[in-house]
Design a protein around this motif. Structure first.
Motif, mmCIF file in Angstrom:
data_model
loop_
_atom_site.group_PDB
_atom_site.id
_atom_site.type_symbol
_atom_site.label_atom_id
_atom_site.label_comp_id
_atom_site.label_asym_id
_atom_site.label_seq_id
_atom_site.Cartn_x
_atom_site.Cartn_y
_atom_site.Cartn_z
ATOM 1 N N PRO A 57 0.834 -1.213 0.000
ATOM 2 C CA PRO A 57 0.000 0.000 0.000
ATOM 3 C C PRO A 57 0.865 1.258 0.000
ATOM 4 N N ASP A 58 0.346 2.326 -0.632
ATOM 5 C CA ASP A 58 1.122 3.568 -0.760
ATOM 6 C C ASP A 58 1.477 4.171 0.597
ATOM 7 N N TRP A 59 0.534 4.113 1.538
ATOM 8 C CA TRP A 59 0.830 4.727 2.844
ATOM 9 C C TRP A 59 1.963 4.009 3.566
ATOM 10 N N VAL A 60 2.124 2.687 3.279
ATOM 11 C CA VAL A 60 3.228 1.924 3.875
ATOM 12 C C VAL A 60 4.536 2.232 3.163
ATOM 13 N N VAL A 61 4.454 2.395 1.834
ATOM 14 C CA VAL A 61 5.667 2.616 1.052
ATOM 15 C C VAL A 61 6.170 4.054 1.196
ATOM 16 N N VAL A 62 5.284 5.028 1.168
ATOM 17 C CA VAL A 62 5.683 6.436 1.093
ATOM 18 C C VAL A 62 5.727 7.101 2.471
ATOM 19 N N GLY A 63 4.741 6.846 3.312
ATOM 20 C CA GLY A 63 4.624 7.571 4.579
ATOM 21 C C GLY A 63 5.837 7.462 5.493
ATOM 22 N N PRO A 64 6.233 6.255 5.905
ATOM 23 C CA PRO A 64 7.376 6.123 6.823
ATOM 24 C C PRO A 64 8.675 6.739 6.311
ATOM 25 N N PRO A 65 9.096 6.518 5.041
ATOM 26 C CA PRO A 65 10.354 7.139 4.601
ATOM 27 C C PRO A 65 10.302 8.662 4.577
ATOM 28 N N VAL A 66 9.114 9.231 4.262
ATOM 29 C CA VAL A 66 9.003 10.696 4.297
ATOM 30 C C VAL A 66 9.231 11.209 5.711
ATOM 31 N N VAL A 67 8.566 10.562 6.674
ATOM 32 C CA VAL A 67 8.755 10.960 8.076
ATOM 33 C C VAL A 67 10.216 10.805 8.486
ATOM 34 N N LEU A 68 10.833 9.682 8.087
ATOM 35 C CA LEU A 68 12.238 9.434 8.454
ATOM 36 C C LEU A 68 13.159 10.487 7.848
ATOM 37 N N VAL A 69 12.966 10.799 6.563
ATOM 38 C CA VAL A 69 13.834 11.784 5.896
ATOM 39 C C VAL A 69 13.672 13.163 6.535
ATOM 40 N N VAL A 70 12.442 13.552 6.840
ATOM 41 C CA VAL A 70 12.217 14.849 7.497
ATOM 42 C C VAL A 70 12.895 14.884 8.867
ATOM 43 N N ALA A 71 12.786 13.777 9.602
ATOM 44 C CA ALA A 71 13.378 13.715 10.947
ATOM 45 C C ALA A 71 14.902 13.818 10.896
ATOM 46 N N VAL A 72 15.531 13.058 10.004
ATOM 47 C CA VAL A 72 16.997 13.081 9.954
ATOM 48 C C VAL A 72 17.507 14.415 9.411
ATOM 49 N N CYS A 73 16.742 15.060 8.523
ATOM 50 C CA CYS A 73 17.155 16.385 8.036
ATOM 51 C C CYS A 73 17.115 17.408 9.164
ATOM 52 N N ALA A 74 16.046 17.357 9.969
ATOM 53 C CA ALA A 74 15.937 18.285 11.094
ATOM 54 C C ALA A 74 17.058 18.058 12.102
ATOM 55 N N ARG A 75 17.347 16.772 12.393
ATOM 56 C CA ARG A 75 18.433 16.470 13.337
ATOM 57 C C ARG A 75 19.789 16.872 12.767
#
Length: 646
Positions: A57-75
């Motif tokens: 499903p798209d929410w499984v494929v796209v959602g988690p990596p977007v959150v992860l990329v945003v988090a690591v960029c902020a850190r």
């Protein structure tokens, strides 16, 4: 039993709070690697999402990596800002705890996402997930090698997911997971080894840093640490408007302790001085080198009173294994910001105050004052003029006779340096000699003046000697001694006609080196005279260990002869000493007939002073010799009773 074991287990996941030095080193190591970790994690997540797009499903494929990329960029942005100012102590520990928490969140999130993706594709896609976890875990643990607690958190999080994948996966996936577990165990073991080595390296670096800023003999901070502490204190005081004082302490009479009791006793004295300075609570003390110490006194305290306290404290007897020792101390103080506003200038001012104390108030404390500023500027002007001077042209010599009062004849002439500077005019030897010694120019000056003196000797009667003064710096190295010997040899003058004068205070720097240097000079043929005898420590060990041929009694005893039985008794004792040691003796500063007669009454024969002749240019020596030949030299005949004594 359970609680201690639980605490020990939890210790594997916690930052060591009792080691701020290690925490600071861990933070600095992470700051160099964390951005690479975040970049690798983000790119791997994007690659895994791309490979599974359309399979899950798209929410499984796209959602988690977007959150992860945003988090690591902020850190990453936070680390970029923090890395500009390395953290220390509690700040570093707090930041490492945040790393542990973020590691747990990322580890759980990444593993949960991998579990959600698992099973939506074929065996190849499931193997890709295992590959993603393996590679990511290995790289993250490598980057977190300096923070063992975070690596342990990652390894622990991976365990339940490995069990899950083995339980639901196909045989091929199960074998891949088992390989992943083996890699995880090996990586954890290797990480433990690397962490242990890192901790050892941090401890070793900290110890080396401590040793680099600590004096090995006394345990006090050393000169490097003193300068760093002083610069820090200046910065803080300038920002807050506070005042503080800088003191320079120099031990008086320390060299005689080394010479008479040995270097072991000298080391014991230095350690005791350090203990007294630390125990007195008078300020932050450091050993600057040799027998010199520095002290930083914060606040607006009474520096004069503090100086008296230091002198009294260090002047108390020292009970050593080799015997009792007695020394003194001279102190120079400079106050911030009255004396200076920079660390370097403060030290310069305090050092000048110490120089003034040793020259005029030995054994006491001197606070840098406005009148010292004028003297310091004078010293600076003299040094600058001396550095620009044409030594051969601007310097000349005057010669003062040394006479045999019993025979009414001249024995020798002492060469006295004079300087006419184009910019400063006539400069006193009392001004330019100390400056030349402190600036290192004395060696060149000595060689120029000795060459002039040796040239003048050629026109003298064959039995007249040249008395020439040497600085302690002139005999400090074998090279400087060899240069003096080369000048004498090149002149063609009989070396036995030369007397080299050295002061006993100058010889105190290093008696062993002085003995070797003077022995080398004497082996050529000149005589060695100990000048200003009686004004320093007058240790008999000097006369025993040094190749001395004659003593010169300082003029200060002569000026006090009238009505002072003590001065006359001291002169008599020195003369008796010279007779027993087969040394010649000369008395300086004789200006009146009464002084001359008193000195003759106690057995003095060789004298020097204005009564017999003032310093004169070499061109006037021939006329003076003619006067002496005509019995015009003012040497009254002694009464018969005194003649018998003489």
């Amino acid at each position: 039993m359970f609680i201690p074991r639980l605490r020990r287990l939890l210790g594997f996941y916690a930052v060591r709070e009792n080691d701020p030095v290690l925490a600071a080193a861990q933070f600095q190591a992470l700051a160099r690697q964390i951005l690479m970790l975040y970049a690798f994690l983000g790119l791997n997540a994007v690659g895994l999402a791309y490979a599974h797009y359309g399979l899950a499903p798209d929410w499984v494929v796209v959602g988690p990596p977007v959150v992860l990329v945003v988090a690591v960029c902020a850190r990453s942005l936070g680390w970029i800002r923090t890395a500009r100012r390395p953290l220390q102590g509690k700040e570093a520990i707090a930041r490492l705890r945040m790393v542990n928490r973020f590691t747990a969140i990322l580890g759980i999130g990444a593993s949960l996402w991998a579990s959600l993706l698992f099973g939506h594709g074929n065996s190849a896609s499931d193997m890709h997930i295992i590959f993603f976890l393996t590679i990511t875990m290995m790289f993250c643990m490598q980057c977190l090698a300096h923070l063992r607690s975070a690596a342990h958190i990652l390894a622990t999080i991976a365990v339940p997911y490995c069990v899950y994948f083995i339980a639901v996966g196909e045989p091929l996936v199960q074998m891949a997971v088992i390989s992943y577990v083996l890699v995880l165990v090996g990586s954890t073991a290797m990480q433990s080894f690397a962490y242990r080595d890192f901790c050892h390296l941090v401890d070793l670096t900290a110890e080396n840093g401590r040793l680099a800023h600590t004096d090995a003999l006394t345990g006090l901070p050393n000169r490097r640490s003193f300068v760093a502490r002083l610069e820090e204190t200046v910065t803080q005081a300038a920002a807050t408007g506070a005042q503080f004082g800088v003191g320079m302490i120099d031990l008086d009479g320390f060299k005689p302790v080394n010479d008479s009791l040995g270097h072991g006793a000298g080391d014991a004295v230095l350690r005791e001085v350090a203990r007294r300075l630390e125990g007195a609570g008078i300020g932050w003390a450091a050993r600057l080198g040799g027998d010199e110490f520095g002290i930083i006194v914060e606040g607006e305290g009474d520096l004069d009173g503090l100086g008296r306290r230091i002198c009294s404290l260090l002047g108390q007897p020292y009970a050593l294994r080799e015997g009792m020792a007695q020394i003194g101390a001279s102190v120079g103080f400079a106050r911030f910001p009255e004396a200076a506003a920079s660390a370097e200038t403060l030290v310069e001012r305090a050092d000048f105050a110490l120089y003034h104390a040793k020259a005029f108030h030995r054994g006491k404390a001197v606070l840098f004052a406005p009148d010292h500023e004028a003297a310091l500027r004078r010293h600076a002007a003299v040094e600058q003029a001396l550095r620009r001077a044409d030594l051969a042209t601007e310097f000349h010599l005057l010669y003062q006779p040394i006479v045999d009062v019993a025979g009414g004849q001249v024995e020798a002439y002492e060469a006295l340096a004079r300087w006419n500077s184009p910019t400063l005019g006539a400069v006193s030897p009392a001004d330019f000699i100390p400056v030349a010694e402190r600036s290192g120019l004395i060696l060149d000056l000595t060689r120029v003046l000795l060459a002039k003196a040796l040239d003048a000797v050629r026109g003298w009667p064959a039995d007249r000697r040249l008395s020439f003064n040497l600085s302690a710096h002139d005999i400090a190295t074998p090279e400087s001694v060899e240069a003096l010997i080369a000048l004498v040899v090149a002149s063609g003058i009989d070396p036995s006609r030369i007397v080299f004068e050295v002061t006993e205070t100058g010889l105190m720097r290093d008696l062993g080196d002085a003995r070797r240097a003077l022995s080398a000079l004497k082996s050529l043929g000149p005589c060695i005279a100990l000048d200003d005898f009686g004004t320093g420590y007058s240790s008999l060990s000097y006369l025993k260990r040094l190749p001395v041929d004659r003593l010169k009694i300082d003029r200060s005893f002569v000026t006090q002869l009238d009505g002072d039985e003590t001065s006359l008794a001291i002169v008599r004792a020195i003369l008796d000493l010279c007779r027993h040691l087969s040394l010649d003796c000369i008395v300086e500063g004789v200006e009146t007939t009464e002084q001359m007669l008193l000195l003759r009454s106690v057995g003095c024969r060789s004298m020097q002073g204005y009564l017999f002749g003032k310093p004169m240019p070499s061109g006037e020596i021939a006329a003076f010799e003619a006067m002496v030949a005509g019995r015009s030299i003012p040497v009254p005949a002694a009464p018969p009773s005194l003649s018998a004594v003489a």
